[in-house]
Design a protein around this motif. Sequence first.
Motif, PDB file in Angstrom:
ATOM      1  N   UNK A 114      19.817  41.185  48.056  1.00 21.78           N
ATOM      2  CA  UNK A 114      19.931  40.317  49.218  1.00 21.78           C
ATOM      3  C   UNK A 114      20.390  38.930  48.803  1.00 21.78           C
ATOM      4  N   UNK A 115      21.208  38.323  49.662  1.00 27.46           N
ATOM      5  CA  UNK A 115      21.642  36.935  49.468  1.00 27.46           C
ATOM      6  C   UNK A 115      21.214  36.137  50.693  1.00 27.46           C
ATOM      7  N   UNK A 173      20.849  25.776  48.076  1.00 29.51           N
ATOM      8  CA  UNK A 173      21.409  26.775  47.148  1.00 29.51           C
ATOM      9  C   UNK A 173      21.552  28.114  47.860  1.00 29.51           C
ATOM     10  N   UNK A 174      22.278  29.018  47.217  1.00 28.71           N
ATOM     11  CA  UNK A 174      22.359  30.419  47.639  1.00 28.71           C
ATOM     12  C   UNK A 174      21.470  31.225  46.706  1.00 28.71           C
ATOM     13  N   UNK A 181      24.130  26.724  43.251  1.00 28.83           N
ATOM     14  CA  UNK A 181      24.543  25.704  44.216  1.00 28.83           C
ATOM     15  C   UNK A 181      25.967  25.979  44.667  1.00 28.83           C
ATOM     16  N   UNK A 182      26.315  25.385  45.827  1.00 30.22           N
ATOM     17  CA  UNK A 182      27.669  25.547  46.339  1.00 30.22           C
ATOM     18  C   UNK A 182      28.648  24.950  45.331  1.00 30.22           C
ATOM     19  N   UNK A 183      29.635  25.726  44.960  1.00 30.39           N
ATOM     20  CA  UNK A 183      30.588  25.293  43.935  1.00 30.39           C
ATOM     21  C   UNK A 183      30.225  25.775  42.560  1.00 30.39           C
ATOM     22  N   UNK A 184      28.987  26.259  42.388  1.00 27.71           N
ATOM     23  CA  UNK A 184      28.579  26.840  41.110  1.00 27.71           C
ATOM     24  C   UNK A 184      28.226  25.845  40.041  1.00 27.71           C
ATOM     25  N   UNK A 242      27.675  34.622  40.995  1.00 25.27           N
ATOM     26  CA  UNK A 242      28.630  34.544  42.104  1.00 25.27           C
ATOM     27  C   UNK A 242      29.074  35.935  42.545  1.00 25.27           C
ATOM     28  N   UNK A 243      29.340  36.805  41.574  1.00 24.63           N
ATOM     29  CA  UNK A 243      29.711  38.196  41.919  1.00 24.63           C
ATOM     30  C   UNK A 243      28.552  38.904  42.615  1.00 24.63           C
ATOM     31  N   UNK A 244      27.331  38.633  42.149  1.00 24.00           N
ATOM     32  CA  UNK A 244      26.170  39.258  42.787  1.00 24.00           C
ATOM     33  C   UNK A 244      26.006  38.813  44.229  1.00 24.00           C
TER      34      UNK A 244
END
Length: 262
Positions: free
Chosen positions: A177-178, A192-193, A206-209, A235-237
């Motif tokens: 889940x995201x 954050x995600x 965080x946004x932008x990594x 990011x891929x996850x």
Amino acid sequence: MLNNRKITCLMSSVFIFALAGLSTQAFATSINEVMQEGENRADANATAQQQIDSVADQTEKIINDYRTVVKVVDGLKVYNSLLRTQLANQEDEMQALSDSISNVALIERQIVPLMTRMVDSLEEFVQLDTPFLQKERNARIARLREVLERSDVTAAEKFRVIIEAYQIENDYGRTIEAYKGSTEINGNQLEVDFLRIGRVALLYQTVGGEHTGAWDATKQSFVELPPETYQKQVLDGLKIARKQVAPDLLVVPVAAPTRAMQ
């Protein structure tokens, strides 16, 4: 003298012919009577035969009716036997229901403490578990406690919602889940995600990594991860969890099981 003889002979002949005429008439009468008697007997025989035929028809009809009634009676015997069996089963079910109704109060007195312990255990489990969706999970437990205190909710419905909450928690261990949230990074509260992979990993980015991190169960806090190793993986996850790309192999940090977990 001769004339007298002739007269006598003539009279004798006349008498003979008279007798002959009387005999013929009597014979004819007898024949007619015999024929009439024969006709009467024939009529009587015909009438008797009609009566016999009528009796035979009535007898055959009675026999057929009897056979039909016998078949109906045999069918009713089978039907009544089936009904008796069904009635016996229904009486057994009625007795079982009566026993269950008698035990409802006892069961309810026993199940209410059980449900309370189940909610307490679920709350303790959430507090000790990986801290994902904390607000949502704590709110669910709060609703469970409200339901337990309500008098207009049956014990069966209370038990159902508790089991449903357990099922939701169980499903967390089999899903990815995201979701968006916030966490403290370098003393700042940042949006954050989060990426949850079952219960084995909880990561953020965080946004932008710029920052990538994961929950450390031993430290009971989030720690930052090397971006060169985990930035793209997380990011891929996130994309996989959002169904933006096809599932693929991910490299994420997973804490080794402790002795207590074993």
